[in-house]
Design a protein around this motif. Structure first.
Motif, PDB file in Angstrom:
ATOM      1  N   SER A  39      -3.730   5.425  -4.958  1.00 56.57           N
ATOM      2  CA  SER A  39      -4.710   5.138  -3.916  1.00 56.57           C
ATOM      3  C   SER A  39      -4.042   5.354  -2.566  1.00 56.57           C
ATOM      4  O   SER A  39      -2.820   5.310  -2.445  1.00 56.57           O
ATOM      5  N   GLU A  50      -4.759   4.708   1.909  1.00 55.52           N
ATOM      6  CA  GLU A  50      -5.578   4.204   3.010  1.00 55.52           C
ATOM      7  C   GLU A  50      -5.629   5.239   4.126  1.00 55.52           C
ATOM      8  O   GLU A  50      -4.811   6.174   4.164  1.00 55.52           O
ATOM      9  N   HIS A 107      -4.815   5.018   7.251  1.00 59.66           N
ATOM     10  CA  HIS A 107      -3.638   5.062   8.125  1.00 59.66           C
ATOM     11  C   HIS A 107      -2.408   5.632   7.410  1.00 59.66           C
ATOM     12  O   HIS A 107      -1.354   5.781   8.035  1.00 59.66           O
ATOM     13  N   GLN A 108      -2.536   5.935   6.119  1.00 63.28           N
ATOM     14  CA  GLN A 108      -1.406   6.485   5.365  1.00 63.28           C
ATOM     15  C   GLN A 108      -1.524   7.990   5.147  1.00 63.28           C
ATOM     16  O   GLN A 108      -0.807   8.552   4.328  1.00 63.28           O
TER      17      GLN A 108
END
Length: 299
Positions: free
Chosen positions: A145, A147, A149-150
């Motif tokens: 998974s 996010e 901001h990643q």
């Protein structure tokens, strides 16, 4: 034997990861890369001497390129591990096998000339499908998974797999030139030690504690043996078959997690493990039926 070398390499790398997990409690990533490389040079140097194999090479540029892309891949993977969930970082790095398949199948299709009357190179396509099936098993096991901001770290993780694919193809090229496996592994260890030393100049050195330092020798030894087996597999084996069997490292790692670290493996994880094993068997059967006596360079 071609399959056996890659399975052995995957087992050795998974066991090495256990040592890294314990050693990482006392050393940062740059130090681990440095000690892995330095001790690997010692092991490979002694091995080469015992076999009477010279470490001199006429292909210094190719070794430098293999070491550079290998070390960059390792550094990108460590960065991804630090920012992303571990499962996501591992999945992105294991895309190296997918990249290898894409390069080889794409190259075969580009080189194919329908006017020559030669059949469409379908065997590579069938083997490539087993690679994709194995990667699907990896996704099921690791359940990655990411996010919003990643995103940058995700790109870096993807780059680690792409660079690893280039490194594996370079290993294959060195094998075709007749470079001994021990020499190829030695120069990669040299590059790792140099990169690790450069990293330590920035990050500094951790306090020396023997309960953590004791894991450095088995880590480096297992890494060296794993690199030797992997190099032998890519140098002499069918590349798509070897790339598929590389996924077996995830299976070995999962068993270590269950036995040593009380990790939990849900039903989807067991299904992914079964898919990885089945894809490896299918790739082996396809390779054996299509060209049972073909040399390793016929991929």
């Amino acid at each position: 034997m071609q399959a056996s070398w890659m399975i052995a390499a995957s087992l050795l790398f998974a066991t090495m990861a256990v040592c890294v997990k314990y050693a990482a409690a006392g050393f940062n990533a740059a130090e681990l890369v440095f000690w892995r490389g330095l001790l690997g040079m010692v092991f490979m140097g002694l091995w080469a001497r015992s076999q009477g194999t010279s470490l001199r090479t006429r292909h210094a540029g190719m070794h430098a390129w293999r070491s550079a892309v290998g070390v960059l891949s390792l550094g990108a993977w460590f960065y991804a591990i630090a920012v992303l969930p571990l499962a996501t970082a591992m999945t992105l790095n294991y895309m190296s096998s997918v990249w290898v398949a894409a390069f080889l199948v794409g190259g075969a299709l580009v080189a194919w000339n329908p006017r020559s009357g030669a059949p469409l190179p379908g065997r590579q396509g069938a083997l490539a499908m087993t690679v994709l099936a194995g990667f699907a098993g990896v996704v099921l096991m690791l359940r990655p998974s990411i996010e919003a901001h990643q995103a940058f770290a995700g790109v870096v993780g993807l780059l680690s797999g792409l660079l690893a694919a280039f490194a594996y193809l370079q290993v294959m090229a060195l094998g075709k030139l007749g470079e001994p496996e021990v020499r190829t592994v030695f120069y990669f260890a040299l590059g790792s030690a140099a990169a690790g030393a450069a990293g330590m100049a920035v990050t500094g050195a951790s306090p020396w504690e023997w309960r953590h330092a004791a894991w450095l020798v088995p880590m480096a030894l297992l890494a060296s043996l794993g690199q030797w087996c992997m190099t032998r597999a890519y140098s002499q084996g069918a590349t798509l078959l070897v790339a598929n069997l590389q996924y077996s490292g995830i299976v070995f790692g999962a068993f270590y997690g269950l036995l040593l670290f009380d990790d939990d493996l849900p039903l989807a994880g067991w299904a992914g493990m079964a898919l990885i094993v089945a894809s490896g068997i299918a790739a082996t059967v396809l390779r054996a039926r299509a060209a049972p006596d073909a040399p390793g360079e016929e991929h």
